[in-house]
Design a protein around this motif. Structure first.
Motif, PDB file in Angstrom:
ATOM      1  N   TYR A  27       9.235 -21.774  -8.711  1.00  0.00           N
ATOM      2  CA  TYR A  27       9.477 -20.327  -8.784  1.00  0.00           C
ATOM      3  C   TYR A  27       8.384 -19.479  -8.139  1.00  0.00           C
ATOM      4  CZ  TYR A  27      13.686 -20.640 -11.569  1.00  0.00           C
ATOM      5  OH  TYR A  27      14.974 -20.877 -11.967  1.00  0.00           O
ATOM      6  N   ARG A  28       7.314 -20.120  -7.662  1.00  0.00           N
ATOM      7  CA  ARG A  28       6.176 -19.367  -7.134  1.00  0.00           C
ATOM      8  C   ARG A  28       6.605 -18.324  -6.101  1.00  0.00           C
ATOM      9  NH1 ARG A  28       3.648 -19.863  -2.534  1.00  0.00           N
ATOM     10  NH2 ARG A  28       4.680 -21.832  -2.091  1.00  0.00           N
ATOM     11  N   ARG A  29       7.320 -18.781  -5.075  1.00  0.00           N
ATOM     12  CA  ARG A  29       7.659 -17.884  -3.973  1.00  0.00           C
ATOM     13  C   ARG A  29       8.650 -16.801  -4.417  1.00  0.00           C
ATOM     14  NH1 ARG A  29       8.586 -18.111   1.986  1.00  0.00           N
ATOM     15  NH2 ARG A  29       7.031 -16.565   2.564  1.00  0.00           N
ATOM     16  N   ARG A  30       9.561 -17.143  -5.299  1.00  0.00           N
ATOM     17  CA  ARG A  30      10.552 -16.169  -5.746  1.00  0.00           C
ATOM     18  C   ARG A  30       9.899 -15.096  -6.623  1.00  0.00           C
ATOM     19  NH1 ARG A  30      15.333 -19.993  -7.781  1.00  0.00           N
ATOM     20  NH2 ARG A  30      13.773 -21.639  -7.613  1.00  0.00           N
ATOM     21  N   VAL A  31       9.024 -15.538  -7.529  1.00  0.00           N
ATOM     22  CA  VAL A  31       8.331 -14.579  -8.398  1.00  0.00           C
ATOM     23  C   VAL A  31       7.428 -13.674  -7.549  1.00  0.00           C
ATOM     24  CG1 VAL A  31       6.513 -14.404 -10.163  1.00  0.00           C
ATOM     25  CG2 VAL A  31       8.441 -15.953 -10.502  1.00  0.00           C
ATOM     26  N   PHE A  32       6.714 -14.304  -6.620  1.00  0.00           N
ATOM     27  CA  PHE A  32       5.833 -13.529  -5.739  1.00  0.00           C
ATOM     28  C   PHE A  32       6.660 -12.557  -4.885  1.00  0.00           C
ATOM     29  CE2 PHE A  32       4.007 -13.212  -1.428  1.00  0.00           C
ATOM     30  CZ  PHE A  32       2.869 -12.481  -1.726  1.00  0.00           C
ATOM     31  N   GLY A  33       7.788 -13.046  -4.338  1.00  0.00           N
ATOM     32  CA  GLY A  33       8.637 -12.208  -3.489  1.00  0.00           C
ATOM     33  C   GLY A  33       9.182 -11.012  -4.243  1.00  0.00           C
ATOM     34  N   LEU A  34       9.614 -11.248  -5.473  1.00  0.00           N
ATOM     35  CA  LEU A  34      10.147 -10.156  -6.284  1.00  0.00           C
ATOM     36  C   LEU A  34       9.047  -9.126  -6.576  1.00  0.00           C
ATOM     37  CD1 LEU A  34      12.574  -9.045  -7.777  1.00  0.00           C
ATOM     38  CD2 LEU A  34      12.107 -10.592  -9.668  1.00  0.00           C
ATOM     39  N   ALA A  35       7.873  -9.623  -6.906  1.00  0.00           N
ATOM     40  CA  ALA A  35       6.740  -8.721  -7.179  1.00  0.00           C
ATOM     41  C   ALA A  35       6.343  -7.968  -5.905  1.00  0.00           C
ATOM     42  CB  ALA A  35       5.553  -9.524  -7.712  1.00  0.00           C
ATOM     43  N   TYR A  36       6.325  -8.676  -4.797  1.00  0.00           N
ATOM     44  CA  TYR A  36       5.942  -8.060  -3.514  1.00  0.00           C
ATOM     45  C   TYR A  36       6.958  -6.994  -3.099  1.00  0.00           C
ATOM     46  CZ  TYR A  36       4.819  -7.645   1.452  1.00  0.00           C
ATOM     47  OH  TYR A  36       4.499  -7.162   2.683  1.00  0.00           O
ATOM     48  N   ASP A  41       2.484  -4.669  -2.063  1.00  0.00           N
ATOM     49  CA  ASP A  41       1.067  -4.964  -1.852  1.00  0.00           C
ATOM     50  C   ASP A  41       0.864  -6.450  -2.163  1.00  0.00           C
ATOM     51  OD1 ASP A  41      -1.930  -3.575  -1.946  1.00  0.00           O
ATOM     52  OD2 ASP A  41      -1.747  -5.378  -3.187  1.00  0.00           O
ATOM     53  N   ARG A  42       0.367  -7.179  -1.162  1.00  0.00           N
ATOM     54  CA  ARG A  42       0.302  -8.626  -1.289  1.00  0.00           C
ATOM     55  C   ARG A  42      -0.654  -9.063  -2.417  1.00  0.00           C
ATOM     56  NH1 ARG A  42       0.035 -12.450   3.999  1.00  0.00           N
ATOM     57  NH2 ARG A  42       1.197 -10.741   4.869  1.00  0.00           N
ATOM     58  N   ALA A  43      -1.850  -8.455  -2.439  1.00  0.00           N
ATOM     59  CA  ALA A  43      -2.842  -8.854  -3.453  1.00  0.00           C
ATOM     60  C   ALA A  43      -2.338  -8.517  -4.858  1.00  0.00           C
ATOM     61  CB  ALA A  43      -4.168  -8.155  -3.183  1.00  0.00           C
ATOM     62  N   ALA A  44      -1.759  -7.315  -4.985  1.00  0.00           N
ATOM     63  CA  ALA A  44      -1.240  -6.907  -6.305  1.00  0.00           C
ATOM     64  C   ALA A  44      -0.083  -7.800  -6.717  1.00  0.00           C
ATOM     65  CB  ALA A  44      -0.792  -5.449  -6.258  1.00  0.00           C
ATOM     66  N   ALA A  45       0.755  -8.178  -5.739  1.00  0.00           N
ATOM     67  CA  ALA A  45       1.901  -9.049  -6.040  1.00  0.00           C
ATOM     68  C   ALA A  45       1.429 -10.427  -6.486  1.00  0.00           C
ATOM     69  CB  ALA A  45       2.803  -9.170  -4.822  1.00  0.00           C
ATOM     70  N   GLU A  46       0.387 -10.940  -5.831  1.00  0.00           N
ATOM     71  CA  GLU A  46      -0.129 -12.263  -6.225  1.00  0.00           C
ATOM     72  C   GLU A  46      -0.734 -12.209  -7.623  1.00  0.00           C
ATOM     73  OE1 GLU A  46      -2.017 -14.721  -3.473  1.00  0.00           O
ATOM     74  OE2 GLU A  46      -2.899 -15.979  -5.017  1.00  0.00           O
ATOM     75  N   ASP A  47      -1.477 -11.150  -7.878  1.00  0.00           N
ATOM     76  CA  ASP A  47      -2.086 -10.992  -9.201  1.00  0.00           C
ATOM     77  C   ASP A  47      -0.994 -10.921 -10.272  1.00  0.00           C
ATOM     78  OD1 ASP A  47      -4.489 -10.472 -10.821  1.00  0.00           O
ATOM     79  OD2 ASP A  47      -3.503  -8.568 -11.215  1.00  0.00           O
ATOM     80  N   LEU A  48       0.033 -10.144  -9.972  1.00  0.00           N
ATOM     81  CA  LEU A  48       1.122 -10.005 -10.939  1.00  0.00           C
ATOM     82  C   LEU A  48       1.879 -11.323 -11.118  1.00  0.00           C
ATOM     83  CD1 LEU A  48       2.921  -7.236 -12.134  1.00  0.00           C
ATOM     84  CD2 LEU A  48       4.528  -8.776 -11.064  1.00  0.00           C
TER      85      LEU A  48
ATOM     86  N   LEU B  18       8.882 -12.605  10.357  1.00  0.00           N
ATOM     87  CA  LEU B  18       8.055 -11.521   9.819  1.00  0.00           C
ATOM     88  C   LEU B  18       7.574 -11.831   8.393  1.00  0.00           C
ATOM     89  CD1 LEU B  18       7.272  -8.602  10.808  1.00  0.00           C
ATOM     90  CD2 LEU B  18       9.104  -7.787   9.336  1.00  0.00           C
ATOM     91  N   PHE B  19       8.469 -12.443   7.609  1.00  0.00           N
ATOM     92  CA  PHE B  19       8.125 -12.718   6.215  1.00  0.00           C
ATOM     93  C   PHE B  19       7.539 -14.124   6.008  1.00  0.00           C
ATOM     94  CE2 PHE B  19      11.172  -9.223   5.351  1.00  0.00           C
ATOM     95  CZ  PHE B  19      10.355  -8.456   4.544  1.00  0.00           C
ATOM     96  N   ALA B  20       7.501 -14.895   7.098  1.00  0.00           N
ATOM     97  CA  ALA B  20       7.068 -16.300   6.943  1.00  0.00           C
ATOM     98  C   ALA B  20       5.655 -16.408   6.371  1.00  0.00           C
ATOM     99  CB  ALA B  20       7.161 -17.017   8.283  1.00  0.00           C
ATOM    100  N   ASP B  21       4.775 -15.497   6.793  1.00  0.00           N
ATOM    101  CA  ASP B  21       3.382 -15.610   6.337  1.00  0.00           C
ATOM    102  C   ASP B  21       3.116 -14.788   5.069  1.00  0.00           C
ATOM    103  OD1 ASP B  21       3.604 -13.150   7.525  1.00  0.00           O
ATOM    104  OD2 ASP B  21       1.494 -13.117   8.171  1.00  0.00           O
ATOM    105  N   VAL B  22       4.156 -14.172   4.536  1.00  0.00           N
ATOM    106  CA  VAL B  22       3.962 -13.410   3.285  1.00  0.00           C
ATOM    107  C   VAL B  22       4.087 -14.391   2.129  1.00  0.00           C
ATOM    108  CG1 VAL B  22       4.800 -11.518   1.848  1.00  0.00           C
ATOM    109  CG2 VAL B  22       4.896 -11.323   4.332  1.00  0.00           C
ATOM    110  N   ASP B  23       2.962 -14.833   1.635  1.00  0.00           N
ATOM    111  CA  ASP B  23       2.981 -15.860   0.587  1.00  0.00           C
ATOM    112  C   ASP B  23       1.706 -15.733  -0.244  1.00  0.00           C
ATOM    113  OD1 ASP B  23       3.666 -18.019  -0.936  1.00  0.00           O
ATOM    114  OD2 ASP B  23       3.854 -19.429   0.720  1.00  0.00           O
ATOM    115  N   THR B  24       1.683 -16.466  -1.322  1.00  0.00           N
ATOM    116  CA  THR B  24       0.470 -16.488  -2.148  1.00  0.00           C
ATOM    117  C   THR B  24      -0.621 -17.266  -1.406  1.00  0.00           C
ATOM    118  OG1 THR B  24       1.261 -18.477  -3.238  1.00  0.00           O
ATOM    119  CG2 THR B  24       1.758 -16.392  -4.307  1.00  0.00           C
TER     120      THR B  24
END
Lengths: 181, 131
Positions: A27-36, A41-48, B18-24
């Motif tokens: 679920y990592r990418r889906r949770v991160f994607g939803l938050a993003y 904001d990438r950093a805020a989304a990762e933190d969340l 565009l979204f490929a590198d948007v990741d943790t």
């Protein structure tokens, strides 16, 4: 990638740690994607996203299987992201230089997006629901039905948001909207 | 493939890129587990802090109580002394009258016996109490 059924089976067998070890990568990418998609904001989304997984760790032993695992996780993520967004909006004012820079960056975008950075700015400037739909649809290449589940909206509504978002982006990409239909 | 299909396919491909590198960031799961461990440790730290707060509160209460007791004892003592001082003449006269009455009768002997009995009573009681 583990399925929901495998994760639930481990939870019900009291093997929470093993279930969690499968749940995070699933679920990592889906949770991160939803938050993003909500926070932009990438950093805020990762933190969340990390906070959401901590909540899931704490709540997983109480998961009773009445709701689908994915629905449960998306609801937790959505609520946490919306709450974080509200907190952030209260804390930020237009006198903040970072906000001014963001606003100026969007308004000074050229009419035709020739590079990815410009296209990103256009995506960020889309209405919230359109931006979230397009982000979730392309970030982890989820089908419309799952994007709808993640956003807590009917599938047809998500299709409409996607259509409108594509039409807006077609204009800035310099292509005819009907070419993206 | 029609122009519309190609246009849509190109658009989809560009959006995916565009979204490929948007990741943790790498090590996401390890960082989650660090947070989980930190949260698990937090309640123990909270309990310890709560215990320390309760102990400090109890100590403060005991010290306050001790001061109150001391102040009460000093107050009662001072009050007693003041009362005796105020009625010293009457007390002196009463004691003298009592001594005079005891001197010419068997009262003195009676008092001596009572005092002796009271002093010996604990020893007598221990001797008759079964083990």
């Amino acid at each position: 990638m583990a399925t929901d059924a495998e994760i639930i089976q481990l939870v019900q067998a009291g093997r929470g740690r093993e279930a969690f070890d499968l749940l995070v990568p699933a679920y990592r990418r889906r949770v991160f994607g939803l938050a993003y998609g909500i926070l932009r904001d990438r950093a805020a989304a990762e933190d969340l996203a990390q906070e959401v997984f901590v909540k899931l760790w704490q709540a997983l032993p109480r998961y009773d299987g009445r709701a689908q695992l994915s629905t449960w996780i998306y609801a937790i993520t959505r609520n946490a992201a919306i709450s974080a967004l509200r907190t952030r909006r209260r804390a930020v004012s237009l006198s903040d230089p970072a906000v001014l820079e963001e606003v100026e960056g969007v308004t000074s975008t050229p009419a035709v997006a020739t590079d990815d950075a410009a296209l990103r700015r256009h995506i960020e400037a889309l209405p919230d629901r359109q931006r979230q739909a397009i982000t979730l649809y392309y970030l982890d290449e989820r089908p419309v039905n799952e994007v709808a589940e993640m956003m807590g909206l009917p599938a047809n509504t998500v299709k409409t948001h996607l259509h409108r978002a594509r039409a807006s982006l077609a204009a800035v990409l310099g292509v005819a909207a009907e070419d993206l239909a | 493939m029609s122009g519309g299909d190609r246009g849509r396919a190109d658009f989809d491909a560009r959006m995916r890129r565009l979204f490929a590198d948007v990741d943790t960031a790498p090590g996401f799961q390890a960082r989650v587990m660090q947070r989980v461990a930190a949260r698990s440790a937090a309640p123990r730290a909270d309990l310890r802090a709560q215990f320390e707060r309760t102990r400090a509160h109890a100590t403060r209460n005991l010290v306050r109580q001790a001061w109150m007791n001391a102040a009460t004892a000093v107050g009662v003592g001072a009050g007693g002394i003041a009362l005796v001082w105020r009625h010293r003449l009457e007390i002196t006269q009463s004691v003298q009258a009592g001594l005079a009455a005891a001197a010419d009768s068997g009262v003195l002997i009676g008092i001596a016996l009572v005092v002796l009995g009271a002093g010996l009573w604990p020893a007598l009681r221990r001797s008759v109490t079964p083990l």
